[in-house]
Design a protein around this motif. Structure first.
Motif, PDB file in Angstrom:
ATOM      1  N   SER A  28     -23.839  -0.840  22.143  1.00  0.00           N
ATOM      2  CA  SER A  28     -23.040  -1.449  23.222  1.00  0.00           C
ATOM      3  C   SER A  28     -22.903  -2.963  23.020  1.00  0.00           C
ATOM      4  O   SER A  28     -21.908  -3.558  23.430  1.00  0.00           O
ATOM      5  N   GLU A  29     -23.890  -3.589  22.339  1.00  0.00           N
ATOM      6  CA  GLU A  29     -23.788  -5.032  22.080  1.00  0.00           C
ATOM      7  C   GLU A  29     -22.605  -5.349  21.166  1.00  0.00           C
ATOM      8  O   GLU A  29     -22.015  -6.415  21.246  1.00  0.00           O
ATOM      9  N   ALA A  30     -22.306  -4.396  20.266  1.00  0.00           N
ATOM     10  CA  ALA A  30     -21.254  -4.640  19.273  1.00  0.00           C
ATOM     11  C   ALA A  30     -19.857  -4.516  19.886  1.00  0.00           C
ATOM     12  O   ALA A  30     -18.869  -4.887  19.267  1.00  0.00           O
ATOM     13  N   GLU A  31     -19.789  -3.992  21.088  1.00  0.00           N
ATOM     14  CA  GLU A  31     -18.476  -3.789  21.715  1.00  0.00           C
ATOM     15  C   GLU A  31     -17.910  -5.061  22.329  1.00  0.00           C
ATOM     16  O   GLU A  31     -16.717  -5.148  22.604  1.00  0.00           O
ATOM     17  N   LYS A  32     -18.799  -6.025  22.546  1.00  0.00           N
ATOM     18  CA  LYS A  32     -18.387  -7.189  23.338  1.00  0.00           C
ATOM     19  C   LYS A  32     -17.226  -7.951  22.722  1.00  0.00           C
ATOM     20  O   LYS A  32     -16.466  -8.604  23.420  1.00  0.00           O
ATOM     21  N   GLU A  33     -17.104  -7.865  21.413  1.00  0.00           N
ATOM     22  CA  GLU A  33     -16.072  -8.634  20.741  1.00  0.00           C
ATOM     23  C   GLU A  33     -14.657  -8.086  20.947  1.00  0.00           C
ATOM     24  O   GLU A  33     -13.664  -8.785  20.786  1.00  0.00           O
ATOM     25  N   PHE A  34     -14.576  -6.817  21.261  1.00  0.00           N
ATOM     26  CA  PHE A  34     -13.260  -6.188  21.380  1.00  0.00           C
ATOM     27  C   PHE A  34     -12.596  -6.545  22.711  1.00  0.00           C
ATOM     28  O   PHE A  34     -13.277  -6.691  23.731  1.00  0.00           O
ATOM     29  N   SER A  35     -11.264  -6.639  22.673  1.00  0.00           N
ATOM     30  CA  SER A  35     -10.581  -7.003  23.909  1.00  0.00           C
ATOM     31  C   SER A  35     -10.728  -5.894  24.950  1.00  0.00           C
ATOM     32  O   SER A  35     -10.743  -6.173  26.143  1.00  0.00           O
ATOM     33  N   TRP A  36     -10.893  -4.648  24.492  1.00  0.00           N
ATOM     34  CA  TRP A  36     -11.040  -3.565  25.474  1.00  0.00           C
ATOM     35  C   TRP A  36     -12.335  -3.639  26.250  1.00  0.00           C
ATOM     36  O   TRP A  36     -12.495  -2.994  27.279  1.00  0.00           O
ATOM     37  N   HIS A  37     -13.275  -4.441  25.749  1.00  0.00           N
ATOM     38  CA  HIS A  37     -14.516  -4.614  26.499  1.00  0.00           C
ATOM     39  C   HIS A  37     -14.203  -5.204  27.882  1.00  0.00           C
ATOM     40  O   HIS A  37     -14.848  -4.876  28.870  1.00  0.00           O
ATOM     41  N   LYS A  38     -13.164  -6.064  27.915  1.00  0.00           N
ATOM     42  CA  LYS A  38     -12.770  -6.654  29.204  1.00  0.00           C
ATOM     43  C   LYS A  38     -11.631  -5.884  29.854  1.00  0.00           C
ATOM     44  O   LYS A  38     -11.617  -5.655  31.059  1.00  0.00           O
ATOM     45  N   THR A  39     -10.647  -5.459  29.039  1.00  0.00           N
ATOM     46  CA  THR A  39      -9.420  -4.895  29.628  1.00  0.00           C
ATOM     47  C   THR A  39      -9.488  -3.381  29.806  1.00  0.00           C
ATOM     48  O   THR A  39      -8.735  -2.833  30.605  1.00  0.00           O
ATOM     49  N   GLY A  40     -10.326  -2.714  29.033  1.00  0.00           N
ATOM     50  CA  GLY A  40     -10.356  -1.254  29.070  1.00  0.00           C
ATOM     51  C   GLY A  40      -9.202  -0.613  28.308  1.00  0.00           C
ATOM     52  O   GLY A  40      -9.089   0.606  28.261  1.00  0.00           O
ATOM     53  N   LEU A  41      -8.345  -1.445  27.681  1.00  0.00           N
ATOM     54  CA  LEU A  41      -7.184  -0.910  26.962  1.00  0.00           C
ATOM     55  C   LEU A  41      -7.524  -0.808  25.477  1.00  0.00           C
ATOM     56  O   LEU A  41      -7.753  -1.830  24.829  1.00  0.00           O
ATOM     57  N   ILE A  42      -7.565   0.417  24.969  1.00  0.00           N
ATOM     58  CA  ILE A  42      -8.107   0.644  23.624  1.00  0.00           C
ATOM     59  C   ILE A  42      -7.036   1.046  22.625  1.00  0.00           C
ATOM     60  O   ILE A  42      -6.251   1.973  22.883  1.00  0.00           O
ATOM     61  N   ASN A  43      -7.000   0.351  21.496  1.00  0.00           N
ATOM     62  CA  ASN A  43      -6.204   0.798  20.349  1.00  0.00           C
ATOM     63  C   ASN A  43      -6.687   0.056  19.105  1.00  0.00           C
ATOM     64  O   ASN A  43      -6.657  -1.169  19.056  1.00  0.00           O
ATOM     65  N   ILE A  44      -7.122   0.798  18.114  1.00  0.00           N
ATOM     66  CA  ILE A  44      -7.733   0.204  16.922  1.00  0.00           C
ATOM     67  C   ILE A  44      -6.757  -0.712  16.165  1.00  0.00           C
ATOM     68  O   ILE A  44      -7.165  -1.747  15.630  1.00  0.00           O
ATOM     69  N   ALA A  45      -5.475  -0.359  16.147  1.00  0.00           N
ATOM     70  CA  ALA A  45      -4.506  -1.198  15.430  1.00  0.00           C
ATOM     71  C   ALA A  45      -4.288  -2.513  16.188  1.00  0.00           C
ATOM     72  O   ALA A  45      -4.118  -3.582  15.578  1.00  0.00           O
ATOM     73  N   TYR A  46      -4.316  -2.435  17.500  1.00  0.00           N
ATOM     74  CA  TYR A  46      -4.224  -3.658  18.304  1.00  0.00           C
ATOM     75  C   TYR A  46      -5.407  -4.573  17.995  1.00  0.00           C
ATOM     76  O   TYR A  46      -5.249  -5.771  17.796  1.00  0.00           O
ATOM     77  N   GLU A  47      -6.599  -3.998  17.945  1.00  0.00           N
ATOM     78  CA  GLU A  47      -7.803  -4.799  17.710  1.00  0.00           C
ATOM     79  C   GLU A  47      -7.816  -5.397  16.308  1.00  0.00           C
ATOM     80  O   GLU A  47      -8.313  -6.492  16.096  1.00  0.00           O
ATOM     81  N   ALA A  48      -7.270  -4.629  15.342  1.00  0.00           N
ATOM     82  CA  ALA A  48      -7.300  -5.081  13.948  1.00  0.00           C
ATOM     83  C   ALA A  48      -6.247  -6.152  13.678  1.00  0.00           C
ATOM     84  O   ALA A  48      -6.460  -7.031  12.851  1.00  0.00           O
ATOM     85  N   VAL A  49      -5.117  -6.066  14.366  1.00  0.00           N
ATOM     86  CA  VAL A  49      -3.995  -6.947  14.036  1.00  0.00           C
ATOM     87  C   VAL A  49      -3.617  -7.862  15.208  1.00  0.00           C
ATOM     88  O   VAL A  49      -3.743  -9.086  15.122  1.00  0.00           O
ATOM     89  N   ASP A  50      -3.172  -7.286  16.303  1.00  0.00           N
ATOM     90  CA  ASP A  50      -2.583  -8.087  17.387  1.00  0.00           C
ATOM     91  C   ASP A  50      -3.588  -9.051  18.003  1.00  0.00           C
ATOM     92  O   ASP A  50      -3.250 -10.179  18.349  1.00  0.00           O
ATOM     93  N   ARG A  51      -4.832  -8.588  18.148  1.00  0.00           N
ATOM     94  CA  ARG A  51      -5.850  -9.457  18.754  1.00  0.00           C
ATOM     95  C   ARG A  51      -5.966 -10.774  17.973  1.00  0.00           C
ATOM     96  O   ARG A  51      -6.092 -11.841  18.556  1.00  0.00           O
ATOM     97  N   HIS A  52      -5.889 -10.682  16.632  1.00  0.00           N
ATOM     98  CA  HIS A  52      -5.995 -11.905  15.830  1.00  0.00           C
ATOM     99  C   HIS A  52      -4.681 -12.679  15.835  1.00  0.00           C
ATOM    100  O   HIS A  52      -4.674 -13.909  15.795  1.00  0.00           O
ATOM    101  N   ALA A  53      -3.551 -11.933  15.870  1.00  0.00           N
ATOM    102  CA  ALA A  53      -2.245 -12.601  15.887  1.00  0.00           C
ATOM    103  C   ALA A  53      -2.096 -13.444  17.153  1.00  0.00           C
ATOM    104  O   ALA A  53      -1.363 -14.431  17.170  1.00  0.00           O
ATOM    105  N   ASP A  54      -2.805 -13.049  18.213  1.00  0.00           N
ATOM    106  CA  ASP A  54      -2.737 -13.803  19.464  1.00  0.00           C
ATOM    107  C   ASP A  54      -3.877 -14.814  19.577  1.00  0.00           C
ATOM    108  O   ASP A  54      -4.168 -15.301  20.665  1.00  0.00           O
ATOM    109  N   SER A  55      -4.523 -15.133  18.453  1.00  0.00           N
ATOM    110  CA  SER A  55      -5.666 -16.061  18.490  1.00  0.00           C
ATOM    111  C   SER A  55      -5.447 -17.195  17.495  1.00  0.00           C
ATOM    112  O   SER A  55      -4.376 -17.319  16.904  1.00  0.00           O
ATOM    113  N   TYR A  56      -6.488 -17.967  17.246  1.00  0.00           N
ATOM    114  CA  TYR A  56      -6.392 -19.062  16.269  1.00  0.00           C
ATOM    115  C   TYR A  56      -6.156 -18.543  14.853  1.00  0.00           C
ATOM    116  O   TYR A  56      -5.830 -19.290  13.936  1.00  0.00           O
TER     117      TYR A  56
END
Ligand code: 6R9
Length: 572
Positions: A28-56
């Motif tokens: 459960s500690e390893a989940e904190k980094e994912f955006s779904w940890h806060k939003t509950g919205l899960i998609n592996i492709a979003y986490e792999a690509v879009d999450r970084h595209a929307d960051s630094y």
């Protein structure tokens, strides 16, 4: 077995205190980094690509691609747009819905990666195939999974027996001047026009993502189903085992047709926001060394068979390239022979870190970590959060140094969740509803290091002694004449089985009776009399899978004149 340890090398590894972490860590500690940890919205492709595209990391290169004709680079923002475009093409030109199966069947290219990510953004289950599969292999996988669509190329489309696949409604062709009809869609034409915006489908932790077919020693290939939650372990192992950091250039040499090519060829590094290299085309010593030099690869993940080929190519090619960017090397797929580790120390001045896992485990499970000493011949220790043991045939845990079934306590994040269409097969993997039994034979020493012995089916019983083929093969590789070795048990009326070795020779060596005797003596002297091969057969090369595994069952079938079984994954 080798006991001399290779000490830890200098490096600021992300997993510093193995023992403490192994004791305390919760997934459960390893989940904190994912955006779904806060939003509950899960998609592996979003986490792999879009999450970084929307960051630094927006303008950081996610993917370098190179083959004989193309040399390209895509930032995370471009990966987001490209995978969105692919998703739009796949959605607008098919009847694919969430949970439907889409296969990808083509050589490595940027479009292959865009398609996999795009399909996952739609919630489609993706089945990756090796481009080398012939019609029978393609048919088995598409029909078993009732695939609705496939992305392929004009060169390969002839191997899809459409008339026998009533569920297959759409074939996306990646190429030029494609003629469209009710079945065929010109992927590139629509890709160019497609919108770079796409609303990602939100999934559940347990929603399926990938369907990797793997062939057992008998019977048809089985569809191993993975789910979204695998990303938790893929990311964590990428940090702890690969030790990937923001500034690294990572190269995983595997094709997505093999689980290594998705879990660590796509997801691990992308989830970590790292830069990866994808090299298209076939293996060649020069192109591989050149890629490391030109891209400044720092972390490199490959397989023993590739290391053995590089080793066999000798020092000549090494002198032409500057490989000093490398800081961390890892291996998977087959036992890593101590001889190969020694070669790595000599030419790269680095330890090669073995990692053991399977299609069914979904991510790395037993590994050599940067911050731990390596015992050559051992695949390492369990990833923190993973409980591994050696169990007997009733599921009882065995004490150290006893050979038995390598097992993992059920319930790790990347664990397969089903065998497609075959619940009985799935259940048969688990003992007492507690242990996943891998089918590999191994032992654990008193320090908690695991030593692979062979597939359970490959273990040899000779004159009442159990001999793992790996130990004999590794010793054979230390003989100066031998570049590759495969060892089997051959039925014998007196000894139960005798050890038979198939060997391929280095350039400059010729098969002979004397050489054969010399090899037998060598193993007898260096390993044990009972482990020495009584028969040796010289081969130009050994039968291997596309992921580089020596196919011992094929050697055995040749020897005993038995049917070879499923050969769909064998290289040419
Ligand atoms: C990732 C992958 C799994 C089988 C596995 C074992 C062999 C993999 C190994 C290894 C010794 C290692 N294997 N890694 N054997 N040392 N480090 O390879 O998945 O294609 O499903 O194969 O490969 O026999 O059971 P997969």
């Amino acid at each position: 077995m080798e006991s001399k340890m290779l000490p830890v090398m200098q490096g600021d590894y992300q997993l510093q205190d193995y023992d403490q972490t192994a004791k305390e860590f919760q997934w459960s500690e390893a989940e904190k980094e994912f955006s779904w940890h806060k939003t509950g919205l899960i998609n592996i492709a979003y986490e792999a690509v879009d999450r970084h595209a929307d960051s630094y990391r927006k303008n950081k290169v996610a993917l370098y691609y190179k083959d004989a004709n193309r040399k390209e680079a895509y930032t995370f923002n471009e990966m987001k747009r490209m995978s969105n475009k692919a998703a739009n093409v796949l959605r607008n030109h098919s009847t694919l819905e969430k949970g439907d199966r889409l296969f990808v069947f083509m050589p490595r290219s940027p479009e292959l990666y865009f398609s996999i990510l795009g399909a996952l953004k739609m919630g489609t289950i993706v089945g990756p195939l090796f481009e080398a599969f012939m019609e029978g292999a393609v048919y088995d996988r598409l029909s078993d999974s009732e695939a609705k669509a496939i992305v392929t190329t004009p060169e390969l489309v002839g191997r899809i027996p459409v008339e026998k696949l009533p569920h297959l409604k759409t074939i996306f062709l990646v190429g030029e001047n494609i003629e469209e009809d009710t079945l065929h869609v010109d992927f590139m034409k629509h890709f160019k026009e497609a919108s770079p915006y796409f609303q990602v489908e939100w999934m559940e932790r347990e929603s399926p993502t990938l369907l990797h077919y793997t062939s057992g020693s008998t019977g048809k290939p089985k569809g191993v189903l993975h789910v979204q939650e695998a990303m938790v372990q893929q990311l964590q192992t990428t940090k702890w085992v690969m030790d990937l950091k923001d500034e690294d250039i990572f190269w995983c040499t595997a094709d997505p047709g093999w689980v290594t090519g998705t879990a660590y060829g796509i997801f691990g590094p992308m989830l970590a926001g790292a830069t990866s290299l994808i090299l298209g085309g076939r293996f060649s010593t020069d192109s591989w060394y050149e890629a490391i030099q030109d891209y400044g690869v720092t972390v490199w993940y490959s397989a023993p068979t590739a290391f053995r080929m590089l080793m066999g190519a000798g020092a000549g090619p090494l002198e032409k390239y500057d490989l000093s960017s490398l800081r961390h090397i890892l291996s998977v797929g087959e036992p890593l022979n101590p001889e190969v580790i020694r070669w790595g120390m000599e030419v790269f001045k680095l330890r090669i870190h073995d990692t053991w896992w399977m299609t069914e485990t979904g991510a790395q499970t037993i590994c050599n970590f940067g911050s731990l000493p390596i015992k050559p011949g051992s695949m390492g220790k369990p990833v923190p959060g993973i409980e591994a043991a050696i169990v007997d045939d009733r599921g009882q845990v065995l004490p150290p140094n006893r050979m038995g079934n390598l097992a993992i306590k059920k319930g790790w994040p990347a664990m397969m969740r089903a065998i497609w269409n075959n619940p009985e097969k799935y259940d048969s993997y688990f003992m007492n509803n507690e242990w996943y039994v891998s089918g590999d034979s191994a032992y654990m020493d008193e320090d908690g290091y695991f030593f692979f012995q062979g597939r359970v089916d490959d273990v040899i019983m000779t004159s009442g002694e159990r001999v793992g083929p790996f130990e004999v093969e590794s010793k054979l590789l230390e003989h100066p004449a031998i570049v590759e070795a495969g060892v089997i048990g051959k039925p014998d009326p007196v000894r139960g089985e005798i050890i038979k070795a198939f060997v391929a020779l280095h350039e400059g060596y010729e098969p002979s009776e004397e050489l054969s005797d010399d090899i037998k003596q060598f193993v007898k002297k260096e390993l044990a009399a009972h482990a020495a091969p009584r028969e040796i057969e010289f081969k130009d090369k050994l039968p291997k899978t596309r992921s580089g595994k020596i196919m011992r069952r094929v050697l055995k079938a040749w020897e005993l004149n038995l049917p070879e079984g499923d050969l769909s994954t064998m290289e040419d």
